[in-house]
Design an enzyme around this catalytic site. Structure first.
Site, PDB file in Angstrom:
ATOM      1  N   SER A  13       0.830  -1.213   0.000  1.00  0.00           N
ATOM      2  CA  SER A  13       0.000   0.000   0.000  1.00  0.00           C
ATOM      3  C   SER A  13       0.863   1.261   0.000  1.00  0.00           C
ATOM      4  CB  SER A  13      -0.977  -0.001   1.178  1.00  0.00           C
ATOM      5  OG  SER A  13      -0.315   0.154   2.409  1.00  0.00           O
ATOM      6  N   ASN A  14       2.030   1.208   0.630  1.00  0.00           N
ATOM      7  CA  ASN A  14       2.922   2.381   0.582  1.00  0.00           C
ATOM      8  C   ASN A  14       3.517   2.567  -0.815  1.00  0.00           C
ATOM      9  OD1 ASN A  14       3.296   3.888   3.215  1.00  0.00           O
ATOM     10  ND2 ASN A  14       3.399   1.759   3.916  1.00  0.00           N
ATOM     11  N   MET A  90      10.631  -6.556   4.697  1.00  0.00           N
ATOM     12  CA  MET A  90      10.736  -7.144   6.032  1.00  0.00           C
ATOM     13  C   MET A  90      11.980  -8.022   6.216  1.00  0.00           C
ATOM     14  SD  MET A  90       8.195  -5.596   7.296  1.00  0.00           S
ATOM     15  CE  MET A  90       7.853  -6.290   8.900  1.00  0.00           C
ATOM     16  N   HIS A 109       8.830   3.101   8.916  1.00  0.00           N
ATOM     17  CA  HIS A 109       8.653   2.178  10.025  1.00  0.00           C
ATOM     18  C   HIS A 109       7.445   2.652  10.827  1.00  0.00           C
ATOM     19  CE1 HIS A 109       9.784  -0.801  12.991  1.00  0.00           C
ATOM     20  NE2 HIS A 109       9.584   0.097  13.938  1.00  0.00           N
ATOM     21  N   THR A 141      20.416   3.348   7.736  1.00  0.00           N
ATOM     22  CA  THR A 141      21.812   3.165   8.146  1.00  0.00           C
ATOM     23  C   THR A 141      21.949   1.707   8.596  1.00  0.00           C
ATOM     24  OG1 THR A 141      21.245   3.918  10.368  1.00  0.00           O
ATOM     25  CG2 THR A 141      22.132   5.576   8.846  1.00  0.00           C
ATOM     26  N   LEU A 144      19.424  -1.296  12.558  1.00  0.00           N
ATOM     27  CA  LEU A 144      18.024  -1.537  12.170  1.00  0.00           C
ATOM     28  C   LEU A 144      17.088  -0.432  12.652  1.00  0.00           C
ATOM     29  CD1 LEU A 144      15.894  -3.591  11.037  1.00  0.00           C
ATOM     30  CD2 LEU A 144      15.682  -4.430  13.387  1.00  0.00           C
ATOM     31  N   ASP A 145      16.227   0.051  11.733  1.00  0.00           N
ATOM     32  CA  ASP A 145      15.217   1.061  12.062  1.00  0.00           C
ATOM     33  C   ASP A 145      15.823   2.248  12.798  1.00  0.00           C
ATOM     34  OD1 ASP A 145      13.241  -0.487  10.858  1.00  0.00           O
ATOM     35  OD2 ASP A 145      12.814  -1.575  12.698  1.00  0.00           O
TER      36      ASP A 145
HETATM   37  C1  GAR Z   1       3.731  -0.670   6.824  1.00  0.00           C
HETATM   38  O1  GAR Z   1       2.971  -0.432   7.971  1.00  0.00           O
HETATM   39  C2  GAR Z   1       5.188  -0.328   7.075  1.00  0.00           C
HETATM   40  O2  GAR Z   1       5.355   0.785   7.912  1.00  0.00           O
HETATM   41  C3  GAR Z   1       5.679  -1.580   7.734  1.00  0.00           C
HETATM   42  O3  GAR Z   1       5.057  -2.626   7.039  1.00  0.00           O
HETATM   43  C4  GAR Z   1       3.809  -2.167   6.524  1.00  0.00           C
HETATM   44  C5  GAR Z   1       3.805  -2.450   5.041  1.00  0.00           C
HETATM   45  O4  GAR Z   1       2.555  -2.190   4.478  1.00  0.00           O
HETATM   46  N1  GAR Z   1       7.107  -1.672   7.678  1.00  0.00           N
HETATM   47  C6  GAR Z   1       7.849  -2.207   8.641  1.00  0.00           C
HETATM   48  O5  GAR Z   1       7.384  -2.698   9.650  1.00  0.00           O
HETATM   49  C7  GAR Z   1       9.350  -2.174   8.387  1.00  0.00           C
HETATM   50  N2  GAR Z   1      10.077  -2.361   9.586  1.00  0.00           N
HETATM   51  P1  GAR Z   1       2.404  -2.054   2.901  1.00  0.00           P
HETATM   52  O6  GAR Z   1       3.028  -3.301   2.267  1.00  0.00           O
HETATM   53  O7  GAR Z   1       0.932  -2.012   2.686  1.00  0.00           O
HETATM   54  O8  GAR Z   1       3.104  -0.804   2.457  1.00  0.00           O
END
Ligand code: GAR
Length: 208
Positions: A13-14, A90, A109, A141, A144-145
């Protein structure tokens, strides 16, 4: 024209929010490829439907983390990116991969970093009794996160919230702040000074 490559693992979705904003706002940029470590990721379907090149580097078919990172870098480099966006990616990336793209790799994140890096951010925020939650776009960097923060969104935690309701409230804001941060990058409006990110127009870097 800046070339954007997205790394994904899931529904995307992002990615969709970034791609749509790029088209609708006529950024000087294009999403040229979407690369997933999971063969079934929904983000790949979206990309294919919109004429964006796709590739899969399945971490399960690689003998080691280093081999995965090398295979990923090879696929990514074939698209000559100016910017890598991690959009729900991920897998943890090794230091040499991160250093290769340092300064041109963004992540989102779903927490107010530096709180709650890693997994299960919403559950941990609820368990901690947080009254606010949110999301962070940052330069990647090796830690992580972690890394210079470009923009954050803040939402209230409401009585009765569970992980799903909180995640949905945060996700809606992710779709605002990630496209904005990417737009700033491709327009050359982000400067990192002593580990902090400055938006050169002086635009607000928080969405409340
Ligand atoms: C989002 O909430 C993003 O912030 C998170 O995974 C989701 C992906 O959603 N990312 C993390 O947790 C990375 N550490 P999406 O596939 O619909 O964009």
């Amino acid at each position: 024209m800046k070339r954007i490559v997205a790394l994904v693992s899931g529904r995307g979705s992002n990615l969709q929010a970034i791609h749509q904003a790029c088209l609708q706002q006529a950024w000087p940029a294009a999403v040229v490829a979407v690369v997933s470590n999971r063969p079934g990721a929904g983000a790949l379907d979206y990309a294919a439907q919109h004429g964006i090149a796709t590739a899969v580097v399945d971490h399960r078919s690689q003998p080691s983390r280093e081999a995965f990172d090398d295979a990923l870098a090879q696929v990514v480099d074939a698209h000559a990116p100016d910017l890598l966006v991690l959009a729900g990616f991920m897998r943890i990336l090794g230091a040499s991969f991160v250093q290769r793209y340092q300064g041109r790799m963004l992540n989102i994140h779903p927490s107010l970093l530096p709180a709650f890096p890693g997994l299960h951010t919403h559950r941990r925020a609820l368990e901690a009794g947080c009254q606010a939650a949110g999301a962070t776009v940052h330069f990647v960097t090796p830690e992580l996160d972690h890394g210079p923060i470009v923009m954050q969104s803040v939402v209230p935690v409401r009585p009765g919230d569970d992980e799903d309701s909180l995640a949905a409230r945060v996700l809606a804001t992710e779709h605002s702040i990630y496209p904005l941060a990417v737009r700033w990058f491709v327009e050359g409006k982000l400067q990192i000074e002593q580990g902090r990110v400055r938006q050169t127009d002086g635009a607000s870097q928080v969405l409340i």
